[in-house]
Scaffold this active site. Structure first.
Site, PDB file in Angstrom:
ATOM      1  N   GLY A   8      65.495  60.990  27.650  1.00 41.36           N
ATOM      2  CA  GLY A   8      64.339  61.883  27.616  1.00 41.36           C
ATOM      3  C   GLY A   8      64.204  62.573  28.953  1.00 41.36           C
ATOM      4  N   GLY A   9      63.238  63.427  29.047  1.00 41.60           N
ATOM      5  CA  GLY A   9      63.000  64.150  30.284  1.00 41.60           C
ATOM      6  C   GLY A   9      62.316  63.280  31.330  1.00 41.60           C
ATOM      7  NE  ARG A  11      55.962  60.524  36.098  1.00 41.80           N
ATOM      8  CZ  ARG A  11      55.647  59.279  36.345  1.00 41.80           C
ATOM      9  NH1 ARG A  11      56.575  58.420  36.656  1.00 41.80           N
ATOM     10  NH2 ARG A  11      54.407  58.880  36.312  1.00 41.80           N
ATOM     11  CE  LYS A  14      64.027  59.098  31.597  1.00 30.48           C
ATOM     12  NZ  LYS A  14      62.834  59.678  32.200  1.00 30.48           N
ATOM     13  CB  THR A  34      70.260  51.963  39.122  1.00 28.86           C
ATOM     14  OG1 THR A  34      69.416  52.902  38.450  1.00 28.86           O
ATOM     15  CG2 THR A  34      71.007  51.109  38.114  1.00 28.86           C
ATOM     16  CG  HIS A  49      59.033  51.891  36.749  1.00 29.72           C
ATOM     17  ND1 HIS A  49      59.968  51.998  35.745  1.00 29.72           N
ATOM     18  CD2 HIS A  49      58.622  53.152  37.010  1.00 29.72           C
ATOM     19  CE1 HIS A  49      60.112  53.276  35.428  1.00 29.72           C
ATOM     20  NE2 HIS A  49      59.314  53.990  36.180  1.00 29.72           N
ATOM     21  NE  ARG A  53      60.306  46.520  36.013  1.00 35.86           N
ATOM     22  CZ  ARG A  53      60.693  46.528  37.252  1.00 35.86           C
ATOM     23  NH1 ARG A  53      61.012  45.424  37.844  1.00 35.86           N
ATOM     24  NH2 ARG A  53      60.758  47.629  37.921  1.00 35.86           N
ATOM     25  CD  GLU A  61      65.156  45.637  43.946  1.00 38.10           C
ATOM     26  OE1 GLU A  61      65.616  45.804  45.092  1.00 38.10           O
ATOM     27  OE2 GLU A  61      63.940  45.547  43.700  1.00 38.10           O
TER      28      GLU A  61
END
Length: 176
Positions: A8-9, A11, A14, A34, A49, A53, A61
């Site tokens: 997806g784009g 923001r 996704k 990543t 993010h 979670r 990482e």
């Protein structure tokens, strides 16, 4: 084993959708991140993010060597790889000084083939940005990024059992 690609784009929602898919499966998740936090704004995005979670998800990482990281993850764990976009950017930065665009992209495609072969043997959800909806960039480095990411995205989509595209927060099943 199922490989799922969520694209997806920027923001578009996704990553949140990919996280929802992981929670629905009810498996132990290893979040393979990543992104390299190069500045304060990126650190703030990463923090958002992290807050979203579940606390029981293990985070690994690895901004560069995905094949090595994947080889070390126990087979029974589900992998959420977020994102191919950051990985390609990191690898282009590393290989960008090599002579010629084709050499750098070729190395990235070769490395992607290595980690994709490992992902095909696992339950995994992979997140990426779609670069195929915009025009061709005017700057050579940006075109190189679009070419590399677009090629890697196509490789993963071809191997994926399911492909989802998220548009303005709405997931749309494209394959599977």
């Amino acid at each position: 084993m199922r490989l799922v690609l969520v694209t997806g784009g920027v923001r578009s929602g996704k990553s949140a959708f990919a996280e929802t898919l992981c929670r629905q499966r009810g498996e132990e998740v290893i979040y393979l991140a990543t992104c390299e936090p190069a500045d304060a704004e990126m650190k703030a995005r990463i923090a958002k993010h992290q807050l979203r979670r579940p606390a029981d998800w293990e985070v690994l990482e690895e901004p560069h060597h995905l094949a090595g990281a994947l080889a070390g993850i126990p087979a029974e764990k589900m992998i959420l790889l977020d994102s191919i976009t950051a990985w390609v950017s990191n690898r282009l930065e590393r290989h960008g000084g090599e002579s010629g665009q084709k050499n750098a992209i070729g190395r990235i495609i070769e490395e992607a083939g290595e980690w994709l072969a490992l992902l095909k043997t696992r339950n995994a959800i992979v997140v990426t940005d779609e670069v195929g909806l915009g025009g061709v960039a005017m700057h050579p480095v940006t075109r190189q990024f679009q070419d590399a990411l677009g090629t890697v995205n196509q490789m993963v989509a071809e191997q994926a059992d399911e492909v989802w595209m998220v548009i303005s927060g709405i997931p749309w099943k494209v394959k599977g």
